[in-house]
Write an enzyme that holds these catalytic residues in place. Structure first.
Site, PDB file in Angstrom:
ATOM      1  N   ARG A 171     -16.928  14.900  23.523  1.00  0.00           N
ATOM      2  CA  ARG A 171     -16.339  15.874  24.441  1.00  0.00           C
ATOM      3  C   ARG A 171     -14.847  16.039  24.218  1.00  0.00           C
ATOM      4  O   ARG A 171     -14.158  15.063  23.912  1.00  0.00           O
ATOM      5  CB  ARG A 171     -16.514  15.396  25.895  1.00  0.00           C
ATOM      6  CG  ARG A 171     -17.920  15.482  26.344  1.00  0.00           C
ATOM      7  CD  ARG A 171     -18.131  14.964  27.751  1.00  0.00           C
ATOM      8  NE  ARG A 171     -19.544  15.013  28.019  1.00  0.00           N
ATOM      9  CZ  ARG A 171     -20.177  16.099  28.445  1.00  0.00           C
ATOM     10  NH1 ARG A 171     -19.499  17.201  28.694  1.00  0.00           N
ATOM     11  NH2 ARG A 171     -21.471  16.095  28.625  1.00  0.00           N
ATOM     12  N   ASN A 212     -22.247  30.953  22.140  1.00  0.00           N
ATOM     13  CA  ASN A 212     -22.533  29.891  21.169  1.00  0.00           C
ATOM     14  C   ASN A 212     -23.715  30.296  20.295  1.00  0.00           C
ATOM     15  O   ASN A 212     -24.638  30.961  20.753  1.00  0.00           O
ATOM     16  CB  ASN A 212     -22.877  28.587  21.906  1.00  0.00           C
ATOM     17  CG  ASN A 212     -23.165  27.441  20.947  1.00  0.00           C
ATOM     18  OD1 ASN A 212     -22.408  27.204  20.001  1.00  0.00           O
ATOM     19  ND2 ASN A 212     -24.251  26.729  21.163  1.00  0.00           N
ATOM     20  N   HIS A 257     -26.818  28.768  18.015  1.00  0.00           N
ATOM     21  CA  HIS A 257     -27.595  27.531  17.894  1.00  0.00           C
ATOM     22  C   HIS A 257     -28.762  27.746  16.924  1.00  0.00           C
ATOM     23  O   HIS A 257     -29.442  28.767  16.993  1.00  0.00           O
ATOM     24  CB  HIS A 257     -28.125  27.096  19.269  1.00  0.00           C
ATOM     25  CG  HIS A 257     -28.839  25.795  19.196  1.00  0.00           C
ATOM     26  ND1 HIS A 257     -28.165  24.589  19.113  1.00  0.00           N
ATOM     27  CD2 HIS A 257     -30.165  25.499  19.123  1.00  0.00           C
ATOM     28  CE1 HIS A 257     -29.058  23.612  19.015  1.00  0.00           C
ATOM     29  NE2 HIS A 257     -30.277  24.139  19.010  1.00  0.00           N
ATOM     30  N   GLU A 277     -28.952  33.531  11.026  1.00  0.00           N
ATOM     31  CA  GLU A 277     -27.724  33.406  11.832  1.00  0.00           C
ATOM     32  C   GLU A 277     -26.651  34.388  11.356  1.00  0.00           C
ATOM     33  O   GLU A 277     -25.950  34.991  12.175  1.00  0.00           O
ATOM     34  CB  GLU A 277     -27.157  31.988  11.715  1.00  0.00           C
ATOM     35  CG  GLU A 277     -27.989  30.923  12.379  1.00  0.00           C
ATOM     36  CD  GLU A 277     -27.341  29.543  12.304  1.00  0.00           C
ATOM     37  OE1 GLU A 277     -27.445  28.802  13.285  1.00  0.00           O
ATOM     38  OE2 GLU A 277     -26.739  29.200  11.264  1.00  0.00           O
ATOM     39  N   MET A 282     -18.527  21.620  17.078  1.00  0.00           N
ATOM     40  CA  MET A 282     -19.357  20.470  17.417  1.00  0.00           C
ATOM     41  C   MET A 282     -18.806  19.606  18.552  1.00  0.00           C
ATOM     42  O   MET A 282     -19.286  18.499  18.784  1.00  0.00           O
ATOM     43  CB  MET A 282     -19.625  19.626  16.154  1.00  0.00           C
ATOM     44  CG  MET A 282     -20.318  20.407  15.043  1.00  0.00           C
ATOM     45  SD  MET A 282     -21.682  21.491  15.595  1.00  0.00           S
ATOM     46  CE  MET A 282     -23.063  20.414  15.314  1.00  0.00           C
TER      47      MET A 282
HETATM   48  C1  GAR Z   1     -24.870  26.666  12.361  1.00  0.00           C
HETATM   49  O1  GAR Z   1     -26.169  26.467  11.868  1.00  0.00           O
HETATM   50  C2  GAR Z   1     -24.871  26.667  13.870  1.00  0.00           C
HETATM   51  O2  GAR Z   1     -26.041  27.218  14.417  1.00  0.00           O
HETATM   52  C3  GAR Z   1     -24.786  25.187  14.162  1.00  0.00           C
HETATM   53  O3  GAR Z   1     -23.878  24.694  13.219  1.00  0.00           O
HETATM   54  C4  GAR Z   1     -23.992  25.435  12.024  1.00  0.00           C
HETATM   55  C5  GAR Z   1     -22.606  25.835  11.578  1.00  0.00           C
HETATM   56  O4  GAR Z   1     -22.638  26.320  10.278  1.00  0.00           O
HETATM   57  N1  GAR Z   1     -24.346  24.947  15.498  1.00  0.00           N
HETATM   58  C6  GAR Z   1     -24.825  23.978  16.245  1.00  0.00           C
HETATM   59  O5  GAR Z   1     -25.660  23.188  15.865  1.00  0.00           O
HETATM   60  C7  GAR Z   1     -24.228  23.889  17.634  1.00  0.00           C
HETATM   61  N2  GAR Z   1     -25.107  23.206  18.517  1.00  0.00           N
HETATM   62  P1  GAR Z   1     -21.359  27.013   9.657  1.00  0.00           P
HETATM   63  O6  GAR Z   1     -20.161  26.082   9.846  1.00  0.00           O
HETATM   64  O7  GAR Z   1     -21.705  27.178   8.211  1.00  0.00           O
HETATM   65  O8  GAR Z   1     -21.163  28.328  10.346  1.00  0.00           O
END
Ligand code: GAR
Length: 198
Positions: free
Chosen positions: A67, A111, A113, A178, A94
């Site tokens: 956190r 966000n 996910h 994504e 994160m």
């Molecule tokens: C992505 O897959 C996103 O969905 C995930 O981190 C990755 C970031 O990739 N986020 C989470 O898991 C948050 N709970 P990137 O740095 O290549 O964009």
């Protein structure tokens, strides 16, 4: 009228890349990225921002703490408020943020996910979907609330899990989804096609 977004990320920044590419090619509606912020000094997402001519800010945070503490929260909020962001986008950020952070932004924070929420919240979502096993997974963009990965869903994109799917191949499919979904949600928020929550 421009719609000012700030991206927060902790890692490689492939989603930030997709947003910045969309913006550069006129596919991000009224949205303009005004800055990229990271809790990690060496995060590739900061270099990426600079490559696109955007301001990049490292906000020092205690490593290995899930956190943000009060001081770290204020450091992020100070930059976000000075830059007068209309929307904060968590793209691979994160750290867990608290209610004060969200309320200070009037809830204008989304966000990304890597699963079809409410399935597989938290970490290792792609692997957990593969191992469960489900036949369909994907990605979700949702409003941020104090509870992790639990805010109201804005939009989702599904991908099919094939019988011979590996973690590598599935991860690629989810990330490709994504890269389409997140810029498109930002575009629709910027044009008013999607409304801000009340
Ligand atoms: C992505 O897959 C996103 O969905 C995930 O981190 C990755 C970031 O990739 N986020 C989470 O898991 C948050 N709970 P990137 O740095 O290549 O964009």
């Amino acid at each position: 009228m421009s719609f000012r977004i700030i991206i927060l990320g902790s890692g490689r920044g492939s989603n930030a890349h997709a947003i910045l590419e969309a913006e550069a090619s006129g596919q991000l509606g009224e949205a303009t990225t005004v800055a990229v912020l990271s809790d990690k000094k060496e995060a590739p997402i900061l270099d990426l921002a600079k490559q696109f001519g955007k301001s990049a800010h490292y906000v020092p945070c205690r490593p290995k703490k899930a956190r943000l503490d009060a001081e770290e929260t204020e450091a992020f909020l100070k930059i976000i408020q000075e830059l007068e962001a209309d929307l904060v986008v968590l793209a691979g950020f994160m750290k867990i943020i608290d209610q004060h952070f969200i309320e200070s932004l009037d809830g204008k924070i989304i966000n990304l996910h890597p699963s079809l929420l409410p399935s597989f919240p938290g970490i290792n979502s792609i692997e957990n979907a593969l191992n469960f096993p489900v036949k369909i997974t994907g990605c979700t963009v949702h409003w941020v609330i104090p509870k992790i990965d639990a805010g109201k869903i804005i939009d989702q994109k599904a991908v099919t899990i094939e019988p011979d799917e590996t973690l590598g191949s599935l991860s690629e499919k989810v990330h490709s989804a994504e890269h389409l979904l997140l810029p498109d949600v930002i575009r629709r928020l910027s044009t008013g096609e999607i409304s801000f929550q009340k």
